[in-house]
Design an enzyme around this catalytic site. Structure first.
Site, PDB file in Angstrom:
ATOM      1  N   LYS A 188       5.642  -4.553  13.172  1.00 13.91           N
ATOM      2  CA  LYS A 188       6.854  -5.043  12.503  1.00 13.91           C
ATOM      3  C   LYS A 188       7.940  -5.485  13.492  1.00 13.91           C
ATOM      4  CE  LYS A 188      10.357  -4.016   9.102  1.00 13.91           C
ATOM      5  NZ  LYS A 188      10.319  -4.153   7.664  1.00 13.91           N
TER       6      LYS A 188
ATOM      7  N   MET B 263     -29.481  -5.056 -12.170  1.00 14.59           N
ATOM      8  CA  MET B 263     -30.389  -4.943 -11.036  1.00 14.59           C
ATOM      9  C   MET B 263     -30.707  -3.471 -10.751  1.00 14.59           C
ATOM     10  SD  MET B 263     -32.220  -6.774  -9.136  1.00 14.59           S
ATOM     11  CE  MET B 263     -31.742  -8.410  -8.589  1.00 14.59           C
TER      12      MET B 263
ATOM     13  N   GLU C 150      -5.613  -6.780  -2.378  1.00 14.98           N
ATOM     14  CA  GLU C 150      -5.903  -7.440  -1.107  1.00 14.98           C
ATOM     15  C   GLU C 150      -7.382  -7.796  -0.942  1.00 14.98           C
ATOM     16  OE1 GLU C 150      -4.042  -4.742  -1.416  1.00 14.98           O
ATOM     17  OE2 GLU C 150      -2.128  -5.053  -0.375  1.00 14.98           O
TER      18      GLU C 150
ATOM     19  N   GLN D  79       2.470   4.284   6.055  1.00 11.70           N
ATOM     20  CA  GLN D  79       1.585   3.108   5.965  1.00 11.70           C
ATOM     21  C   GLN D  79       1.044   2.675   7.325  1.00 11.70           C
ATOM     22  OE1 GLN D  79       3.469   0.105   3.389  1.00 11.70           O
ATOM     23  NE2 GLN D  79       2.514   1.113   1.633  1.00 11.70           N
TER      24      GLN D  79
END
Lengths: 165, 575
Positions: B165, B483, B53, B116
């Protein structure tokens, strides 16, 4: 310097958390915070007492204003205003002497005894935050404070000026 | 007549269509399966399935930076949504408009630590412009319309919408109504600059003898490059860009004196330090520009134009603040210049430019490429510039390669340069390049990266295969976190704590395993020809692994806590 900020914002879920989050995220100070719906219940009004120099205050006002839910913010301390805070305090009142003394102090500060128990008085006092602090200090010298709660200050500008949509 | 009823999932799709969305970048999961089912049953909007994601947010972001259109992300509740956090922060720091649709457990379960369940609105609160907890099915279309309006107006930024949902399931339906002409009483961003401030600004410009224009990402976001160029040419002033503002004026324009700041050019930082008036346009005086704010440009009167009042006088006090859209304000300034019959002060300009040319001559910029020695990373950027004629979209990761690209690839146009400036998010480059390639399949799109950054979202090589996104990945491979290593060399006496990668994969085999082409370059004599070969392969993703000199540092570099122009110009040499 201490400032009192009045904020008018949408009365929506999460609006308060955005304000509180902003203050902690940007390390701004909150001395007290009060919130409730206004006469128009689609709007909430928050009063925040904060401490900061001019530069910090400018950022606080701008950052709060930037929140999408916020409609208006004003620094009440910049103009004439009325400021009030509510105190409820439960003190020990075990002897005649202490009951008399507590009543006397309460009267001087224009407080009201709103509840009495066997050995306690509960006093209500309204006024500026300074006055409440002075009251608590005076009580502390006379008796034992068992519990106290302060509302945090609310304020409103004097005169015609109004914080409205 | 009966009103037609829709499920929440159908409403989301209909609302996005009404807002002319073409792509959704996302990943499915339990709480958003109804929405995926609705997307499956239409073909106006295409869903791009990423492999993580975070990459969905960066891909949407890259798409937005390349096109100016709002990117849309879709993730499921819990880990799906939290994986978006870095991408949302990245967009927030660079003011990129984005709408994130995050699934949530059913309303009745919220607060129960359900499977979840994560409070994504709470998680993202400090890194979004605004967010919505959607709790009523019928609200969905207008919440989405508002989210787009908020994301894309004023100072742009990401907006999160949480969709439980039960609002999306087929059993619940409501009529569809959308108001695309959004009005909100609590949100009315300024557009025009205050006329009094415009007059003040022009008066200050008129009195300037050493004016410099300092412009940033605001110009790119406002697509105001043409106006900026016109303004600079009218004023005949030098102009410097921030890292975010590159391409706001052509990198080849004669008034352009380079990027400023930590790895800016000597002449840009010297010009800033010695200016008597700074015209700051769509910038925010970031700490990577100012260096020590106490020592920042003490003699300059600062005119600061920005859409966001909080950016003004936040770190550096502005003498003439102007709040408004930077393109609108620039037009107002141009109009006022005409109205006041502005003529450039030629004598002052001549002295000023003469001084700037002297600084330019002493800049020591550059690097020494010795034949037979390891390839210098800067040389790779120059080769890449030549082959693409300076016309490529360059999406960068974060580190030395990012600075080399900013320094050695002069961008002609805004939106060509796509990088995570504010957040400095490693792993941004590849998915951002994919977003740009999706928008412009016929253009060269480069992901310039390092062996550290590329591994932070390397799984997206799989997405590139699925959607035929033939970006050219150029990895400046120095077998270390360059870096970090540079700072360890300069500040930590060369102790390379955890900046050395002893177990790099064979990137060529890895690219091939995903079905792409891999090209390895390890000597200078094959650099140009093999890079040319990479860019000639049009229909396949090419992963170019260039082994470069790991000892090279990025210069110039500001000296910590110094003034803006206190700089190292090469190892041990101060400006």
């Amino acid at each position: 310097m201490r400032h009192i900020l009045s904020i008018l914002l949408e009365n929506e879920a999460g609006a308060l958390s955005r304000i509180v989050g902003l203050f902690s995220q940007r390390a701004f100070n909150i001395e007290s915070l009060t919130v409730a719906p206004t006469d128009d219940n689609t709007l909430s009004r928050i009063t925040i007492a904060t401490i900061g120099d001019d530069r910090v205050l400018e950022q606080i006002v701008k950052q709060v204003n930037k929140l999408v839910d916020v409609i208006k913010i004003t620094d009440l301390t910049k103009r004439k205003h009325v400021e009030r805070e509510l105190l409820l305090v439960k003190v020990a009142a075990v002897s005649d002497k202490s009951r008399t003394e507590v009543k006397r102090i309460s009267d001087i500060f224009r407080g009201a005894i709103v509840d009495i128990g066997k050995q306690i008085y509960t006093i209500e006092l309204t006024g500026s935050s300074d006055k409440l602090t002075a009251f608590i200090e005076t009580l502390n010298n006379e008796t034992e404070i068992i519990e106290s709660v302060r509302s945090g200050c609310v304020g409103i500008a004097r005169g015609e000026k109004a914080l409205r949509v | 007549m009966t009103t037609e009823l829709f499920t929440g999932a159908e409403m989301v799709v209909k609302a996005l269509s009404a807002l002319k969305v073409k792509y959704i970048f996302g990943y499915p999961g339990g709480s958003v399966l109804d929405l995926y089912d609705a997307i499956f049953q239409q073909d106006e909007i295409e869903h791009i399935l990423v492999r993580h994601e975070q990459a969905a947010t960066h891909m949407a972001d890259g798409y937005t930076r390349a096109t100016g259109k709002v990117g849309v992300v879709l993730a499921t509740s819990g880990p799906g949504a939290t994986n978006c956090v870095t991408g949302i922060a990245t967009a927030y720091m660079d003011s990129i408009p984005m709408v994130i649709l995050a699934g949530q457990v059913p309303t009745a379960l919220i607060g129960n630590d359900a499977f979840q369940e994560t409070d994504i609105v709470g998680c993202t609160r400090p890194i979004i412009k605004h967010s919505f907890n959607c709790r009523d099915l019928a609200d969905i279309p207008n919440v989405i319309a508002k989210a787009f309006y908020i994301a894309n107006t004023g100072r742009p930024g990401p907006v999160v919408i949480e969709l439980p949902k039960d609002l999306l399931i087929p059993q619940n339906k409501a009529p569809f109504h959308i108001e695309t002409n959004v009005k909100m009483r609590s949100y009315n961003p300024n557009i025009k600059g205050h006329p009094k401030q415009i007059r003040k600004a022009v008066k200050t410009i008129n009195e300037a003898k050493k004016l410099v224009v300092y412009s940033g990402g605001g110009i790119v976001l406002a697509d105001a490059a043409a106006l900026l160029t016109q303004l600079v040419e009218t004023l005949k002033a030098p102009i410097t860009n921030t890292l975010m503002g590159l391409g706001g004026i052509s990198g080849l324009h004669e008034n352009f004196i380079g990027m400023l700041g930590m790895h800016g050019s000597v002449e840009a930082n010297k010009t800033m330090a010695n200016a008597d008036v700074i015209l700051a346009l769509g910038v925010r005086f970031d700490d990577r520009v100012t260096n020590n704010v106490e020592k920042f440009c003490p003699n300059a009167t600062i005119i600061h134009v920005d859409i966001d009042p909080t950016s003004i006088s936040k770190t550096i006090n502005a003498h003439v603040p102007v709040v408004g859209l930077v393109d609108v304000v620039m037009q107002q300034i141009l109009d006022e210049l005409v109205a006041t019959k502005f003529t450039p002060n030629e004598a002052a300009l001549q002295d000023w430019w003469q001084q700037i040319h002297l600084w330019r001559d002493m800049r020591h910029v550059g690097y020494k490429q010795v034949v037979g020695e390891k390839i210098k990373p800067q040389r790779v950027i120059e080769a890449m510039y030549k082959i693409t004629k300076g016309e490529a979209y360059v999406a960068s990761d974060v580190g030395q390669h990012q600075m080399f690209a900013a320094q050695y690839y002069p961008f002609a146009k805004p939106r060509q340069w796509i990088n995570s400036g504010g957040a400095g998010t490693m792993g941004f480059g590849l998915p951002a390049a994919m977003g740009a390639k999706l928008a412009f399949p016929d253009k060269h799109v480069i992901c310039i990266t390092g062996d550290g950054s590329i591994q932070m979202n390397i799984q997206e090589l799989s997405t590139c295969m699925q959607y035929s996104l033939p970006v050219v990945i150029i990895t400046l491979n120095n077998r270390s976190l360059g870096m970090v290593r540079q700072w360890q060399d300069m500040v930590y006496d060369g102790r390379h704590a955890s900046s050395y990668m002893e177990s790099l994969p064979d990137f060529i085999k890895l690219a091939e395993a995903y079905g792409h082409v891999g090209i390895k370059i390890d000597t200078l004599d094959e650099l140009d020809s093999k890079l040319e070969q990479a860019f000639n392969i049009k229909n396949k993703l090419v992963f170019v692994d260039v082994l470069v000199d790991e000892k090279e540092h990025v210069y110039p570099m500001q000296i910590r806590q110094g003034a803006i122009d206190d700089m190292w110009v090469s190892k041990g040499v101060k400006a």
